[in-house]
Write an enzyme that holds these catalytic residues in place. Structure first.
Site, PDB file in Angstrom:
ATOM      1  N   ALA A 224      70.144  60.508 104.074  1.00  0.00           N
ATOM      2  CA  ALA A 224      70.029  59.110 104.485  1.00  0.00           C
ATOM      3  C   ALA A 224      70.826  58.180 103.581  1.00  0.00           C
ATOM      4  CB  ALA A 224      68.561  58.691 104.495  1.00  0.00           C
ATOM      5  N   HIS A 225      71.332  57.106 104.175  1.00  0.00           N
ATOM      6  CA  HIS A 225      72.048  56.065 103.444  1.00  0.00           C
ATOM      7  C   HIS A 225      71.049  55.300 102.580  1.00  0.00           C
ATOM      8  CE1 HIS A 225      74.517  52.497 102.708  1.00  0.00           C
ATOM      9  NE2 HIS A 225      75.553  53.195 103.142  1.00  0.00           N
TER      10      HIS A 225
END
Length: 379
Positions: A224-225
């Site tokens: 995930a960012h």
């Protein structure tokens, strides 16, 4: 040869990946790249277990379009030939250890009297000079030392290396940029490009968070960012989907597509700030919805809306797929009765269509050396 670098001659003293990849990019753009190899040849000629005719697949993937000459640079005769070649060249590119680069006379300091306009580019692990310059440097090691491995993978798993040589390839690109920039400047000199510096520079906003706010970046589940939610991998009923929603406009379209109007009224979901503050709740809710169909089906459903989503493909899926074909990113070169298939040039120039030429055999172009000796002696 045609292309924006047509008429430029570049000497390459490289092995394995970073230097050869840099040289191949320049050859693809029209430069004449003369690869100088020792009597045993680039070690890349023996790495892959796969051969196409006389060519090793690993070496071929990094050395198309070049000429090969064999020189023993540790000998006086080899050094004399190097100077002859350097006299007529525009640049010299190498990716040996700093001590070897200096010992073999592959620097601007050693060659500027022969050719003051020569651009010399050294691709090394940690730079030409300094306390770490002679430390062993390989792609794996640089990823470990820069923190990139520690940033990759799931929080409850070990550090992970990306599935390709990210550092070597990035250093090759940076080396090509440095070389062309110095040629454009119009004067010779030494360019020093390190693998460590190159990868560290690519941490840009991640490093900025620590340097300016003390934020110690950590691995987040499913890649995930750190700032954008949702921007990560999701398991579908079959396969995996990457979803990347950067604006609330696209979040609204996504919620409509999933028949979840409640997500547009719930403050935990409705805005980027809300989704950032409630990452676990939002991600869990999306994950439940996406398990209802396959990754391919979701991608086909969301793409027309402008929502960024893609099914995770295998390498064969990508190489044999329509997007790769539409970009001419797999090219073929006849090699005797065989056909050598390689990844094409990623730079498209509307001024010419690049010629794809095979990689050279070891010493295939040694006639260049004989001609140079003849010119010097007047024969």
């Amino acid at each position: 040869m045609t292309g924006p670098l047509s008429g430029k001659t570049i000497l390459e003293v490289g092995h394995m990946l970073a230097g050869p990849y840099c040289g191949m990019l320049l050859a693809d753009l029209g430069a004449r790249v003369i690869k100088i190899e020792g009597p045993e040849g680039d070690i890349g000629r023996t790495i892959s277990p796969h051969a196409i005719g006389a060519h090793n697949a690993y070496f071929a993937s990094l050395n198309r379009g070049k000429e090969s000459v064999v020189l023993d640079l540790a000998s006086e005769a080899g050094q004399a030939d190097l100077r002859r070649l350097a006299r007529q060249a525009d640049a010299l590119l190498t990716n040996l250890r700093p001590s070897a680069i200096k010992k073999l006379g592959l620097t601007y300091a050693a060659l500027h009297r022969v050719n003051p306009r020569l651009v010399c580019v050294a691709l090394t692990g940690y730079g030409l000079d300094g306390p770490f310059s002679e430390s062993p440097a390989y792609d794996y090691v640089i990823q470990a030392m820069t923190g990139v491995m520690m940033l990759t993978g799931d929080p409850d798993g070990p550090p992970v290396k990306p599935g390709y040589s990210a550092v070597d390839n990035s250093a090759g690109i940076m080396g090509a940029l440095a070389l062309v920039a110095k040629i454009v400047e119009g004067r010779g000199g030494q360019m020093d490009v390190s693998m460590y510096d190159t990868l560290l520079s690519q941490l840009n906003y991640v490093a900025s968070g620590y340097l300016n706010a003390g934020v110690r970046a950590e691995r987040i589940r499913d890649g995930a960012h750190p700032y954008i939610v949702p921007a990560q991998l999701f398991a579908a009923r079959e396969g995996y989907l990457v979803l990347f929603i950067t604006h609330d406009k696209f979040w609204r379209l996504f919620a409509d597509a999933l028949s979840r109007p409640d997500w547009l009224d719930d403050p935990r979901f409705a805005t980027m700030k809300g989704r950032q503050d409630n990452r676990d709740v939002v991600v869990a809710a999306i994950a439940r919805e996406l398990r209802a169909d396959t990754a391919e089906a979701w991608a086909e459903r969301l793409a027309p809306l402008g929502v960024v989503a893609a099914a995770v493909q295998t390498l064969p899926d990508a190489l044999d797929g329509p997007l790769t074909a539409s970009r001419d990113m797999v090219v073929e070169v006849p090699v005797g009765a065989n056909r050598l298939r390689m990844i094409g040039n990623p730079i498209k120039d509307d001024g010419h269509r690049g010629e794809v030429r095979p990689p050279p055999g070891l010493g295939e172009h040694d006639a260049i050396l004989r001609a140079g000796r003849g010119e010097e002696t007047g024969t």
